[in-house]
Write a protein that holds these residues in place. Structure first.
Motif, short mmCIF file in Angstrom:
data_model
loop_
_atom_site.label_atom_id
_atom_site.label_comp_id
_atom_site.label_asym_id
_atom_site.label_seq_id
_atom_site.Cartn_x
_atom_site.Cartn_y
_atom_site.Cartn_z
N PHE A 172 0.83 -1.20 0.00
CA PHE A 172 0.00 0.00 0.00
C PHE A 172 0.87 1.26 0.00
O PHE A 172 0.64 2.18 -0.77
CB PHE A 172 -0.92 -0.03 1.23
N TYR A 232 -0.33 -2.78 -7.15
CA TYR A 232 -0.54 -3.28 -5.78
C TYR A 232 -0.25 -4.76 -5.62
O TYR A 232 0.56 -5.16 -4.79
CB TYR A 232 -1.97 -2.96 -5.36
N LYS A 274 2.50 1.73 -3.28
CA LYS A 274 1.55 2.17 -4.31
C LYS A 274 1.34 3.68 -4.21
O LYS A 274 1.35 4.39 -5.19
CB LYS A 274 0.22 1.45 -4.14
#
Lengths: 267, 174
Positions: free
Chosen positions: B125, B135, B128
């Protein structure tokens, strides 16, 4: 078998510059502001401004550029990966073609933007660790966490743990080295290509390490208690952090600079 | 906040030191392309040792401050370790009342899941958001490294520690 005697811990580059002597709290707060600024900025002009700022800071702190570059070396793969992902997998106006792969204008811009931001993030953070000794850093963190005591964040205990841990790292490096050699002389193989065997052998290293480490911890607790350690309440300090006039001025100047960078970088 | 017991504090501190030390010694494989942090094997300690929760957090903090990946790792990476350690500890408590065999083998197998999952999903996360990496590929990439460190190295270690009661014996001596 390599020995750990020449291993450097941390990244502190000792010096007497203005940045080295500035209050660690100031440096931590400014680093946080710089990070926020980096995430607000959205064009290369803004990044260029921050790049100039870092350049000045590096020169003032007299940190060799080779150190900065060395810190960036482990990141090459992740940056390359980011560039490739963005260059080839972003939809948009095509600007170049390599066989079946198409580089788009949006992808090119996005990939570069994110990579430059990432590099600046890391350089900014290493400016703090290059110019601040671990102990100063811990003191600064403890002080900044103090307001959080109200919501039961154990600020003093966390800082104390960091201090003790920092003091124990060299000891444990030596101890690990010693146990490794002892186990190698009994036939343990820590460099086997077989991952499972290597893992199994590491256990013969970790178990004695644990036992030794917990014995040390309990001895230390006893020593601290017999010297009347009772936690953070009313404890006095050997080094008291002070913000000098120069620190305030440098802090203000940096914040003003960041605000102007945001103004320019959002256009 | 009631003052922490001194031995609680020192134990957590040495676990932190151990985590940082192992990260430093085995640096080549902990920061490279595939992240196998040998020190992540220590997360198994949280299964039966409450001091390990804070110890792992502080250790991760120290290791990350010098871990090149920079401030994101320091704030979020260490925080993920803290969450995972709390979950592992909670699972350990759940299995404490079951039979010795279940506690040592099955319970720990389940208790080691949080450090793998929390890190895989959490780190992916962060990557990203910061670098715009896809992801699920990142989840897989981090997950594989963590699985190796924790199940290949950590799990046997935990079983040895639990079986020989390495730490609880010392507990009795005090």
């Amino acid at each position: 078998m390599k020995t750990f005697s020449r291993l450097t811990i941390g990244q502190y580059y000792p010096g007497e510059s203005f940045i080295h002597r500035a209050d660690p709290r100031l440096k931590i707060v400014l680093l946080l502001s710089i990070l926020v600024t980096l995430f607000i900025l959205s064009n290369f002009l803004g990044f260029f401004y921050l790049f100039l700022f870092f350049l000045v800071a590096i020169v003032v702190a007299k940190i060799p550029f080779s150190w900065i570059l060395r810190g960036l070396r482990p990141l090459i793969y992740i940056i390359l990966f980011t560039l490739i992902i963005h260059f080839f997998f972003t939809a948009g106006e095509p600007i170049a073609r390599f066989g079946p792969f198409v580089v788009t204008e949006e992808g090119f811009k996005n990939g570069l933007l994110l990579s430059v931001r990432f590099i600046l993030l890391v350089v900014g953070a290493s400016l703090l660790t290059f110019t601040t000794s671990p102990i100063e850093l811990t003191d600064g963190i403890e002080y900044l966490l103090t307001p959080l005591k109200r919501i039961k964040v154990p600020a003093h205990e966390l800082a104390m743990m960091m201090t003790i841990a920092l003091r124990f790292i060299p000891t444990l490096l030596l101890e690990t080295d010693r146990i490794m050699k002892a186990q190698i002389s009994r036939g343990a193989d820590f460099e086997s290509r077989n991952l499972l065997r290597r893992a199994k052998n590491l256990i013969s290293l970790l178990v004695p390490l644990f036992i030794g480490v917990f014995r040390r911890a309990d001895e230390l607790a006893l020593a601290m208690e017999s010297r009347c350690y009772r936690g953070g309440e009313g404890r006095t300090r050997l080094r008291v952090l002070t913000m000098r006039g120069k620190d305030w001025m440098a802090g203000m100047a940096t914040i003003l600079f960041l605000l102007s960078a945001i103004y320019i970088g959002r256009l | 906040m009631k003052a922490m017991k001194t031995h609680f504090l020192t134990r957590a501190a040495v676990i932190a030191a151990l985590y940082a030390t192992l990260t430093i010694i085995f640096a080549p494989i902990s920061y490279g392309q595939i992240q196998i942090r040998v020190s992540e094997a220590l997360t198994v300690l949280a299964y039966f040792e409450p001091t390990a929760i804070l110890g792992l957090y502080v250790g991760c903090l120290i290791a990350n401050i010098w871990g090149q990946l920079g401030p994101l790792d320091v704030f979020f990476g260490s925080f993920l370790t803290l969450i995972a350690a709390c979950l592992t500890w909670a699972i350990g408590r759940l299995f404490l009342k079951s039979s010795q065999k279940t506690y040592i083998y099955k319970g720990s197998l389940l208790g080691l899941l949080p450090p793998v999952l929390v890190n895989a999903f959490g780190v992916a996360f962060i990557l990203k958001i910061v670098l715009g990496l896809p992801y699920w590929i990142t989840v897989l990439y981090v997950g594989v490294g963590q699985t190796i460190a924790i199940y290949v190295l950590g799990y046997p270690l935990l079983i040895v520690l639990l079986k020989r009661k390495v730490l609880s014996e010392e507990e009795g001596a005090r």
